[in-house]
Motif scaffolding. Structure first.
Motif, PDB file in Angstrom:
ATOM      1  N   THR A 127      35.111  33.672  43.535  1.00 10.44           N
ATOM      2  CA  THR A 127      35.426  34.172  42.403  1.00 10.44           C
ATOM      3  C   THR A 127      33.959  34.179  41.773  1.00 10.44           C
ATOM      4  O   THR A 127      32.916  33.421  42.168  1.00 10.44           O
ATOM      5  CB  THR A 127      36.325  34.157  41.241  1.00 10.44           C
ATOM      6  OG1 THR A 127      36.355  32.658  41.045  1.00 10.44           O
ATOM      7  CG2 THR A 127      37.722  34.435  41.986  1.00 10.44           C
ATOM      8  N   ASN A 128      33.718  34.865  40.595  1.00 12.04           N
ATOM      9  CA  ASN A 128      32.185  34.959  40.001  1.00 12.04           C
ATOM     10  C   ASN A 128      32.073  34.315  38.430  1.00 12.04           C
ATOM     11  O   ASN A 128      32.854  34.579  37.698  1.00 12.04           O
ATOM     12  CB  ASN A 128      31.687  36.483  39.983  1.00 12.04           C
ATOM     13  CG  ASN A 128      31.609  36.935  41.316  1.00 12.04           C
ATOM     14  OD1 ASN A 128      30.723  36.331  41.988  1.00 12.04           O
ATOM     15  ND2 ASN A 128      32.224  38.089  41.593  1.00 12.04           N
ATOM     16  N   LEU A 149      32.988  43.641  33.756  1.00 11.46           N
ATOM     17  CA  LEU A 149      34.150  43.970  34.495  1.00 11.46           C
ATOM     18  C   LEU A 149      34.877  42.939  35.260  1.00 11.46           C
ATOM     19  O   LEU A 149      35.340  42.651  36.199  1.00 11.46           O
ATOM     20  CB  LEU A 149      34.011  44.995  35.724  1.00 11.46           C
ATOM     21  CG  LEU A 149      33.512  46.533  35.032  1.00 11.46           C
ATOM     22  CD1 LEU A 149      33.305  47.239  36.063  1.00 11.46           C
ATOM     23  CD2 LEU A 149      34.407  47.005  34.185  1.00 11.46           C
ATOM     24  N   GLY A 150      34.566  41.633  34.595  1.00 12.44           N
ATOM     25  CA  GLY A 150      35.124  40.294  35.076  1.00 12.44           C
ATOM     26  C   GLY A 150      36.710  40.386  34.994  1.00 12.44           C
ATOM     27  O   GLY A 150      37.173  40.934  34.290  1.00 12.44           O
ATOM     28  N   ARG A 151      37.358  39.633  35.670  1.00 13.08           N
ATOM     29  CA  ARG A 151      38.851  39.413  35.943  1.00 13.08           C
ATOM     30  C   ARG A 151      39.393  38.267  35.612  1.00 13.08           C
ATOM     31  O   ARG A 151      38.593  37.126  35.362  1.00 13.08           O
ATOM     32  CB  ARG A 151      39.293  39.645  37.209  1.00 13.08           C
ATOM     33  CG  ARG A 151      38.911  41.130  37.924  1.00 13.08           C
ATOM     34  CD  ARG A 151      38.900  41.037  39.243  1.00 13.08           C
ATOM     35  NE  ARG A 151      37.808  40.004  40.028  1.00 13.08           N
ATOM     36  CZ  ARG A 151      37.654  39.879  41.393  1.00 13.08           C
ATOM     37  NH1 ARG A 151      38.440  40.189  42.343  1.00 13.08           N
ATOM     38  NH2 ARG A 151      36.573  38.944  41.564  1.00 13.08           N
ATOM     39  N   VAL A 152      40.407  38.284  34.990  1.00 11.24           N
ATOM     40  CA  VAL A 152      41.325  36.967  34.929  1.00 11.24           C
ATOM     41  C   VAL A 152      42.290  36.683  36.072  1.00 11.24           C
ATOM     42  O   VAL A 152      42.768  37.536  36.698  1.00 11.24           O
ATOM     43  CB  VAL A 152      42.300  37.018  33.571  1.00 11.24           C
ATOM     44  CG1 VAL A 152      43.123  36.089  33.412  1.00 11.24           C
ATOM     45  CG2 VAL A 152      41.555  37.235  32.298  1.00 11.24           C
ATOM     46  N   PHE A 153      42.082  35.625  36.338  1.00 15.58           N
ATOM     47  CA  PHE A 153      43.056  34.885  37.722  1.00 15.58           C
ATOM     48  C   PHE A 153      43.806  33.758  37.154  1.00 15.58           C
ATOM     49  O   PHE A 153      43.384  33.042  36.471  1.00 15.58           O
ATOM     50  CB  PHE A 153      42.009  34.409  38.577  1.00 15.58           C
ATOM     51  CG  PHE A 153      41.133  35.092  39.565  1.00 15.58           C
ATOM     52  CD1 PHE A 153      41.524  35.554  40.754  1.00 15.58           C
ATOM     53  CD2 PHE A 153      39.933  35.700  39.040  1.00 15.58           C
ATOM     54  CE1 PHE A 153      40.947  36.837  41.311  1.00 15.58           C
ATOM     55  CE2 PHE A 153      39.316  36.784  39.812  1.00 15.58           C
ATOM     56  CZ  PHE A 153      39.786  37.236  40.899  1.00 15.58           C
ATOM     57  N   GLU A 154      45.179  34.080  37.714  1.00 12.57           N
ATOM     58  CA  GLU A 154      45.982  33.057  37.242  1.00 12.57           C
ATOM     59  C   GLU A 154      46.237  32.023  38.232  1.00 12.57           C
ATOM     60  O   GLU A 154      46.563  32.296  39.534  1.00 12.57           O
ATOM     61  CB  GLU A 154      47.508  33.620  36.978  1.00 12.57           C
ATOM     62  CG  GLU A 154      48.512  32.704  36.467  1.00 12.57           C
ATOM     63  CD  GLU A 154      49.976  33.155  35.883  1.00 12.57           C
ATOM     64  OE1 GLU A 154      50.543  32.622  35.249  1.00 12.57           O
ATOM     65  OE2 GLU A 154      50.008  34.562  36.172  1.00 12.57           O
ATOM     66  N   ALA A 164      45.014  37.589  40.835  1.00 16.29           N
ATOM     67  CA  ALA A 164      44.195  38.302  39.892  1.00 16.29           C
ATOM     68  C   ALA A 164      45.133  38.972  38.946  1.00 16.29           C
ATOM     69  O   ALA A 164      46.144  39.312  39.385  1.00 16.29           O
ATOM     70  CB  ALA A 164      43.398  39.344  40.373  1.00 16.29           C
ATOM     71  N   ARG A 165      44.904  38.931  37.557  1.00 19.00           N
ATOM     72  CA  ARG A 165      45.811  39.805  36.651  1.00 19.00           C
ATOM     73  C   ARG A 165      44.952  40.945  35.998  1.00 19.00           C
ATOM     74  O   ARG A 165      44.622  40.648  34.940  1.00 19.00           O
ATOM     75  CB  ARG A 165      46.222  38.879  35.674  1.00 19.00           C
ATOM     76  CG  ARG A 165      47.005  37.642  36.192  1.00 19.00           C
ATOM     77  CD  ARG A 165      48.260  37.955  37.015  1.00 19.00           C
ATOM     78  NE  ARG A 165      49.153  37.042  37.205  1.00 19.00           N
ATOM     79  CZ  ARG A 165      50.124  37.106  38.197  1.00 19.00           C
ATOM     80  NH1 ARG A 165      50.492  38.493  38.745  1.00 19.00           N
ATOM     81  NH2 ARG A 165      51.144  36.285  38.439  1.00 19.00           N
ATOM     82  N   PRO A 166      44.799  41.844  36.666  1.00 14.05           N
ATOM     83  CA  PRO A 166      43.801  43.159  36.163  1.00 14.05           C
ATOM     84  C   PRO A 166      44.228  43.701  34.973  1.00 14.05           C
ATOM     85  O   PRO A 166      43.728  44.316  34.144  1.00 14.05           O
ATOM     86  CB  PRO A 166      43.861  44.114  37.283  1.00 14.05           C
ATOM     87  CG  PRO A 166      45.029  43.655  38.261  1.00 14.05           C
ATOM     88  CD  PRO A 166      45.342  42.152  37.866  1.00 14.05           C
TER      89      PRO A 166
END
Length: 385
Positions: A127-128, A149-154, A164-166
């Motif tokens: 991930t970034n 456009l970052g994501r949340v990862f559980e 990922a939790r888009p």
């Protein structure tokens, strides 16, 4: 009675009558002011270069690119946001890795009941710029990408595969804080025109679906607020922060912490700590470096934030004097610790053990000023509980 306790008592007391904001405003004190710390002044720097109050000690538990003692695991670069999770008679400390180009992620340190490391491993990879995040009541770690456009990862510190939790939105994520009373997760955004959000899961405990909402309020530093639904959480082609008219702008959202019907979050662009009184539906400043008297503001470069079982807030500095400062429930601010000899770094990931007697945190770039020089520490001592 301090103002947070007064707020709760008034809201929950006879008839739970809601006061108009002018009355709430009159009840509030000023943002936190300088005062002597509850633990006394800082002592000379210890062998780790950390100044602490008398009775407190520090230790190093991990260093970037080195094998974690007692394990075969190499600790990640640029340690950032973190949290502690109960694990049988011991606990787990989770730390993000704020590295770009798909080299980010998160790792964990496993401790036994005496505080010795007995394991370490990766829990998120590829991930970034995983900066901050937040712990959920079901003991997962939300690792947030601080990129457009970052994501949340559980992630699953106690075992499981990260996902990922888009539905929680695609934007420059910073931190998250779960509210089990309202069954929502608050989210900060690290943009100069960033917004403050909450995610309302369709089912509490399942973050795969739900509604992203944004905080709406006036331009002042206190007032009432509402929530409005973000039409397109994917954030493309229109960024989420630009989709809702009247959404309040916050200058560089950073850390976020929930406790007792209140959520606090920090904004680095103006060195503020915001306090949202969820029961009353109002917000105000808990700290502003331009409003501190007497003397010089102790807290600059506000970043990660956490809380103790006694209700004290601990705010880490990104730069500044490399300090963690305390804000007590009666709105007094003081320096709890200072890291010396690391001016090219920042303090990240403060988190307490369930017992409240150990504080973990990192210096992201350590003495080298490079992401490969990160150091993760533990401080023990007579914390207020």
């Amino acid at each position: 009675m301090d103002r947070r306790a007064m707020l709760r008592a008034t809201v929950l007391g006879a008839g739970a009558v809601a006061l108009p904001f002018t009355a709430w405003s009159a009840a509030y004190g000023a943002p936190a002011q300088n005062a002597a710390g509850p633990y006394g002044g800082l002592q000379a720097a210890d062998a780790n270069g950390i100044q602490l109050p008398a009775g407190f000690t520090s230790s190093v538990v991990a260093r970037s690119r080195r094998t974690v003692p007692g394990t075969s695991y190499t600790w990640h670069d640029a340690p950032d946001g973190g949290a502690v999770f109960p694990n049988g008679s011991g606990w787990v400390y989770v730390s993000n890795s704020e590295v770009a180009a798909g080299a980010g992620g998160a790792s964990r340190l496993v401790f036994n009941s005496s505080g010795a490391v007995v394991g370490a491993s990766r829990i998120l990879s590829g991930t970034n710029s995983n900066c901050a995040g937040g712990k959920t009541p079901w003991n997962t770690w939300l690792s947030c990408e601080e990129v457009s456009l970052g994501r949340v990862f559980e992630t699953y510190p106690l075992g499981g595969t990260a996902v990922a939790r888009p539905a929680m939105g695609r934007f420059k994520h910073e931190a998250a804080a779960a509210d089990p009373v309202r069954r929502v997760v608050y989210l900060t955004e690290d943009e100069t025109d960033g917004k403050f959000y909450r995610f309302v899961p369709a089912t509490w405990g399942d973050l795969s679906a739900g509604t992203l909402q944004v905080f709406r309020a006036g331009t002042g530093t206190s007032g009432t607020f509402t929530w409005a639904t973000v039409p397109d959480p994917d954030g493309s082609p229109t960024p989420t922060r630009q989709q809702v008219s009247g959404a309040k702008t916050f200058n560089g959202g950073e850390g976020c912490h929930y406790a007792d019907d209140t959520v606090w979050f920090t904004t680095k662009g103006d060195n503020r700590v915001w306090q949202v009184n969820l029961a009353a539906g109002t917000y105000e400043l808990a700290y502003d470096d331009n409003l501190v008297n007497p003397g010089t503001a102790p807290l600059t470069g506000v970043d990660n934030i956490t809380g103790s079982t006694a209700g004290d807030l601990y705010v880490a500095e990104d730069g500044g004097n490399m300090e963690i400062c305390m804000i007590t429930p009666d709105d007094k601010i003081s320096v709890f610790l200072r890291i010396t000899g690391q001016s090219g770094s920042e303090i990240t990931g403060p988190a307490f053990t369930p017992a409240g007697d150990r504080l973990y945190f990192s210096s992201q770039r350590g003495t080298t000023g490079s992401s490969s020089g990160g150091i993760t520490y533990c401080v023990t001592g007579p914390f207020r509980r």
